[in-house]
Each structure stands twice: as C-alpha cells, then as structure tokens.
Design an enzyme around this catalytic site. Structure first.
Site, PDB file in Angstrom:
ATOM      1  N   LYS A 169      82.131 -69.162 -62.943  1.00  0.00           N
ATOM      2  CA  LYS A 169      83.286 -68.267 -63.083  1.00  0.00           C
ATOM      3  C   LYS A 169      82.897 -67.076 -63.961  1.00  0.00           C
ATOM      4  CE  LYS A 169      87.203 -69.307 -61.915  1.00  0.00           C
ATOM      5  NZ  LYS A 169      87.924 -69.065 -60.631  1.00  0.00           N
ATOM      6  N   GLU A 218      91.295 -60.692 -69.776  1.00  0.00           N
ATOM      7  CA  GLU A 218      92.557 -60.861 -69.049  1.00  0.00           C
ATOM      8  C   GLU A 218      93.625 -59.989 -69.690  1.00  0.00           C
ATOM      9  OE1 GLU A 218      92.947 -62.350 -66.360  1.00  0.00           O
ATOM     10  OE2 GLU A 218      91.639 -64.095 -66.216  1.00  0.00           O
ATOM     11  N   HIS A 238      98.175 -57.197 -64.699  1.00  0.00           N
ATOM     12  CA  HIS A 238      98.365 -57.756 -63.360  1.00  0.00           C
ATOM     13  C   HIS A 238      99.142 -59.062 -63.415  1.00  0.00           C
ATOM     14  CE1 HIS A 238      94.481 -59.516 -64.667  1.00  0.00           C
ATOM     15  NE2 HIS A 238      94.833 -60.572 -63.954  1.00  0.00           N
ATOM     16  N   GLU A 256      97.535 -60.153 -68.485  1.00  0.00           N
ATOM     17  CA  GLU A 256      98.307 -60.751 -67.402  1.00  0.00           C
ATOM     18  C   GLU A 256      99.773 -60.924 -67.756  1.00  0.00           C
ATOM     19  OE1 GLU A 256      95.046 -63.426 -65.032  1.00  0.00           O
ATOM     20  OE2 GLU A 256      96.295 -64.499 -66.471  1.00  0.00           O
ATOM     21  N   ARG A 270      86.863 -75.067 -65.771  1.00  0.00           N
ATOM     22  CA  ARG A 270      86.412 -74.001 -64.891  1.00  0.00           C
ATOM     23  C   ARG A 270      84.897 -74.098 -64.669  1.00  0.00           C
ATOM     24  NH1 ARG A 270      89.974 -69.553 -64.681  1.00  0.00           N
ATOM     25  NH2 ARG A 270      88.354 -67.969 -64.982  1.00  0.00           N
ATOM     26  N   HIS A 307      89.831 -57.120 -64.374  1.00  0.00           N
ATOM     27  CA  HIS A 307      89.285 -57.993 -65.419  1.00  0.00           C
ATOM     28  C   HIS A 307      88.206 -57.317 -66.260  1.00  0.00           C
ATOM     29  CE1 HIS A 307      91.389 -60.832 -62.824  1.00  0.00           C
ATOM     30  NE2 HIS A 307      91.499 -61.561 -63.905  1.00  0.00           N
ATOM     31  N   LYS A 365      90.309 -57.431 -58.070  1.00  0.00           N
ATOM     32  CA  LYS A 365      90.221 -58.419 -59.137  1.00  0.00           C
ATOM     33  C   LYS A 365      89.150 -57.993 -60.147  1.00  0.00           C
ATOM     34  CE  LYS A 365      89.245 -63.358 -59.575  1.00  0.00           C
ATOM     35  NZ  LYS A 365      88.789 -64.540 -58.825  1.00  0.00           N
ATOM     36  N   CYS A 407      94.941 -71.727 -62.431  1.00  0.00           N
ATOM     37  CA  CYS A 407      95.331 -70.410 -62.944  1.00  0.00           C
ATOM     38  C   CYS A 407      94.737 -69.365 -62.020  1.00  0.00           C
ATOM     39  CB  CYS A 407      94.751 -70.168 -64.331  1.00  0.00           C
ATOM     40  SG  CYS A 407      94.779 -71.600 -65.404  1.00  0.00           S
ATOM     41  N   SER A 408      95.574 -68.501 -61.475  1.00  0.00           N
ATOM     42  CA  SER A 408      95.032 -67.478 -60.585  1.00  0.00           C
ATOM     43  C   SER A 408      96.053 -66.356 -60.444  1.00  0.00           C
ATOM     44  CB  SER A 408      94.665 -68.082 -59.219  1.00  0.00           C
ATOM     45  OG  SER A 408      93.904 -67.163 -58.470  1.00  0.00           O
TER      46      SER A 408
END
Length: 235
Positions: free
Chosen positions: A77, A149, A54, A151, A73, A42, A38, A89-90
């Site tokens: 974070k 991000e 990803h 994504e 959030r 990022h 992860k 969101c993940s």
C-alpha cells in the site's frame, strides 16, 4: 509525469488504482466540488497547497458475537503500509452509483464494492441496506514525507457474519477482536510493542466514538447513536 518516474518502485496494482481511480473532491460541508485522481488526492504537497479534501468511508464490520473485524494493510500500500485498521477504508469514486447522496447510498455502494475487492466478502453477505451510517469526520494525516490523507470520512457500521477471503494486494492479515482485545492492541501500539501501528483515522474513531458505539451494537440500539448532520473536525 515526473512523479511517475519517481514512483518506479510503486507496486503495479497500487499504481493502476492511483491513476485510474477518481476520488470525489468536497468542501468542508461535504458539497461535491470536483474530482481528482487518487494519486493527486494523496500527495501531501497537493493537500497542503490546494487544500484538496476527498470523500472517504470507514467500515466497521461486526460478527454475530459482536467482534470487530480488523485488517492489516498490505506492505505494498502506498499510504500506511502494514498498519492495522478497521475492517475496510477506502473512497467512493466519481461515478454515478457512488455519488448518490440520499441516505449516503453512494458511499454504501462503494463500501460493498471495496469489501469484495479487499477482503473477498461477497456482495450478498453485505447488502447495502444493512450498512448503518453513524457519522462523518474530517481529518488530515501525513503518512510519510510524500503521502497523506485529507478526508471527509463516512463511518459505516454493519453487523453480519460474512465469508472472508482477503486479497493479498490489499490486506496482509485480518483478525476479529472483542473490546478487551482491542484495548490490549491499543496498549501495545502506544507502548511500541511488536512494531504494532494503527492507522490515524482508526485511532481517531477509537478515541472519539468507537467504544460508546460498540456498546450500542451489543444492545441492538445502534440507530440511536447515528448523527449524520454533524461533521466532526478531528485532528
């Protein structure tokens, strides 16, 4: 490991997740091409130099009054701290149960897992067969100079009354909103009022799909809105 030293200020929980969680790398057609931590997924420098993309998901959970559950959030974070966004969101992780492609089952399994992790919503409140995959979008968004991000994001809707017990490591605040209340939130964010910020992916969904899909939710016709063939490239 130089980066680890530089990240001495990173929250311990977030650091563990950053290095232990393996995201699923995909190409722009959503074909799995590998996996990476992860953390690496990022880093903007990796996103730009390697074009790493990803798989991710965004859950939009509505109660029986058709109000949407939003979360803010947590301050700890790494990406987009204290930003308001959709319910959860993940990322599906590179593990057997979350790589299942059929009917996006792997992503739905991951969504159930993260709703428990982040919001304390028990699995029995959100059965995997109740998630409706509505579409996929591809986007890139920097968070700050270092993080961002890139994504391929599955958009999942679910209508359920649930028990919520937020995890303070992940979530600073929650609220249910109706369409008018969300529009007021958007107005405040645009005007820079109350320091209110919305996540870029949530904003993309709002600007492109959300209100039209929300109308379908209220009419009970949400399945008609689903389009899992198209990958919407949004910026």
């Amino acid at each position: 490991m130089g980066d680890v030293v530089n990240d001495a200020n990173m929250d311990a929980v977030q650091r563990r997740l950053m290095f232990e969680d393996e995201c699923i790398l995909v190409d722009e057609n959503d074909k799995v091409v590998g996996h990476e931590s992860k953390y690496n997924c990022h880093l903007m420098e990796k996103i730009e130099s390697e074009n790493w993309l990803h798989r991710a998901f965004s859950v939009f959970l509505f109660n029986s009054k058709y109000e949407l559950l939003l979360q803010q959030r947590s301050a700890t974070k790494v990406t987009f701290p204290l930003v308001w966004t959709n319910t959860c969101c993940s990322h599906p992780l590179y593990r057997e149960s979350e790589l299942i492609e059929e009917n996006a089952l792997g992503v739905r399994n991951a969504a159930q897992r993260k709703l428990l992790d982040e919001l304390g919503i028990p699995a029995e409140d959100v059965p995997v067969d109740q998630f409706i995959p509505l579409g996929r979008m591809l986007y890139k968004a920097p968070s700050d100079g270092k993080w961002g991000e890139h994504e391929l994001d599955y958009l999942l809707f679910i209508v359920r009354d649930v028990n919520v017990n937020p995890n303070p490591d992940e979530v600073a605040d929650i609220k249910y909103v109706n369409q008018e209340q969300l529009k007021e939130l958007l107005r405040k964010a645009d005007a820079g009022e109350e320091g209110l910020k919305l996540s870029p992916w949530f904003r993309l969904v709002v600007d492109n799909f959300l209100f039209k899909w929300w109308d379908h939710v209220e009419k009970g016709t949400i399945q008609e809105a689903a389009d899992m063939k198209t990958i919407h490239k949004l910026t």
